[in-house]
Motif scaffolding. Structure first.
Motif, PDB file in Angstrom:
ATOM      1  N   GLN A 104      97.802 -53.266 -14.600  1.00  0.00           N
ATOM      2  CA  GLN A 104      97.701 -54.711 -14.737  1.00  0.00           C
ATOM      3  C   GLN A 104      96.794 -55.346 -13.685  1.00  0.00           C
ATOM      4  O   GLN A 104      95.958 -56.196 -14.005  1.00  0.00           O
ATOM      5  CB  GLN A 104      99.103 -55.345 -14.633  1.00  0.00           C
ATOM      6  CG  GLN A 104     100.065 -54.929 -15.716  1.00  0.00           C
ATOM      7  CD  GLN A 104      99.605 -55.328 -17.101  1.00  0.00           C
ATOM      8  OE1 GLN A 104      99.092 -56.428 -17.318  1.00  0.00           O
ATOM      9  NE2 GLN A 104      99.772 -54.426 -18.059  1.00  0.00           N
ATOM     10  N   GLN A 171      91.940 -57.543 -17.920  1.00  0.00           N
ATOM     11  CA  GLN A 171      93.241 -57.818 -18.524  1.00  0.00           C
ATOM     12  C   GLN A 171      93.426 -59.298 -18.835  1.00  0.00           C
ATOM     13  O   GLN A 171      94.403 -59.674 -19.485  1.00  0.00           O
ATOM     14  CB  GLN A 171      94.373 -57.338 -17.598  1.00  0.00           C
ATOM     15  CG  GLN A 171      94.382 -55.837 -17.319  1.00  0.00           C
ATOM     16  CD  GLN A 171      94.736 -54.990 -18.539  1.00  0.00           C
ATOM     17  OE1 GLN A 171      94.467 -55.373 -19.669  1.00  0.00           O
ATOM     18  NE2 GLN A 171      95.323 -53.832 -18.308  1.00  0.00           N
ATOM     19  N   ASP A 223     101.865 -59.935 -18.078  1.00  0.00           N
ATOM     20  CA  ASP A 223     101.365 -58.582 -18.278  1.00  0.00           C
ATOM     21  C   ASP A 223     100.551 -58.481 -19.563  1.00  0.00           C
ATOM     22  O   ASP A 223     100.852 -59.134 -20.560  1.00  0.00           O
ATOM     23  CB  ASP A 223     102.520 -57.583 -18.349  1.00  0.00           C
ATOM     24  CG  ASP A 223     103.123 -57.296 -16.989  1.00  0.00           C
ATOM     25  OD1 ASP A 223     102.585 -57.808 -15.985  1.00  0.00           O
ATOM     26  OD2 ASP A 223     104.129 -56.584 -16.931  1.00  0.00           O
TER      27      ASP A 223
END
Length: 235
Positions: A104, A171, A223
Motif C-alpha cells: 500500500q 495506489q 487501502d
C-alpha cells in the motif's frame, strides 16, 4: 504520437470471489462478459491501428467479446504482475499479511515471495506500451489509436508513469473492470486523456454495502485492492 486505449479485462470469477488471480487462468463471469461487450460498443466505429493483449485468458476473452472480428497480438509484457505465493489467495486474508502495508505505502520496494517485484512489472509494462506506441505512430501516423488489454495493477503502473508519478503513488489510481484509460504520447510528454472511464452511470460511485459475505480486500477505506479488484461498479 499515437494514442493508446488501455482496456482492463472484464470482471472475473476471481474478482467476484475476492481472490487474487495473478497468473491463474481465471475466466470472465457473466457480468464480465457483459462489461466487455459494452466496452466493444464504445469502441465500435473507432479505426484501431493495433490491438494487443496480455496472454492471460481473461484479457483474450474480453477482446473476443468486445472486438470479435479482431485477432489481437499477444505481448507477455502486458501480463499480470507475478504475485508468487500470494496467487490464488483471498484478498481479505492477504490484507492481514505484513507485506500488505508495504504494498500500500511503498510498492516500489515490494517483491512478492516466489514472484515478481512491482518495480519490474511497471518497467516491463511501460516499456511495452511505449514501444508499441512508437511502432503504431511510425506505421500509421500520430492520429492513430490502438488498444492494449491488460490488468489493473499493470494499467495503474502505466498511468503513473504517464503522469510523472513515482510508483509509490500508483495506489492512488483506479482501473475498474472493462474501463478504458486513454493516453496520448508526444515527443515531450504523455497526456492522460481519459482515466478509468467505464461510461457508467454516476450511481456507480455509491459504495456497495459491506457484508460479511462480501468482504473487501482492504482492512480500511484507504487501502487499494491488489490486482485492481472489483469496485462493484454497475454495468
Amino acid at each position: 504520437m499515437a494514442t493508446v486505449l488501455l482496456l482492463r479485462h472484464g470482471r472475473t470469477t476471481s474478482n467476484a470471489a475476492g481472490i487474487l488471480a495473478g497468473h491463474q487462468p481465471t475466466e470472465l463471469d457473466d457480468v464480465g462478459r457483459a462489461q466487455a461487450r459494452r466496452a466493444g460498443e464504445r469502441l465500435a466505429g473507432i479505426p484501431l491501428a493495433a490491438v494487443v493483449s496480455s496472454p492471460l485468458i481473461r484479457c483474450r476473452q474480453t477482446l473476443a467479446e468486445a472486438l470479435p472480428a479482431v485477432t489481437p497480438a499477444v505481448d507477455e509484457r502486458f501480463t499480470e504482475c507475478g504475485y508468487g505465493d500470494w496467487t490464488g489467495k483471498e484478498l481479505a486474508k492477504l490484507a492481514k499479511d505484513p507485506l500488505w502495508k508495504v504494498v500500500q505505502a511503498h510498492p516500489s520496494a515490494v517483491t512478492f515471495p516466489g514472484g515478481e517485484s512491482m518495480a519490474a512489472m511497471a518497467a516491463r509494462a511501460v516499456a511495452a506500451v511505449r514501444e508499441w506506441d512508437a511502432t503504431v505512430n511510425a506505421e500509421r501516423g500520430p492520429d492513430a489509436l490502438w488498444v492494449a488489454c491488460s490488468h489493473g495493477d499493470v494499467i495503474k503502473a502505466i498511468v503513473a508513469d504517464a503522469l510523472g508519478l513515482h510508483l509509490d503513488q500508483f495506489q492512488r489510481l483506479m482501473a475498474d473492470p472493462a474501463s478504458i484509460t486513454a493516453i496520448r504520447y508526444t515527443a515531450t510528454r504523455p497526456f492522460v486523456v481519459r482515466l478509468n472511464d467505464s461510461g457508467a452511470d454516476l450511481t456507480s460511485l455509491i459504495p456497495p454495502k459491506k457484508t460479511r459475505k462480501r468482504r473487501t480486500a482492504a482492512t480500511s477505506d484507504s487501502d487499494a485492492a491488489v490486482g485492481g479488484g472489483d469496485t462493484g461498479g454497475k454495468i
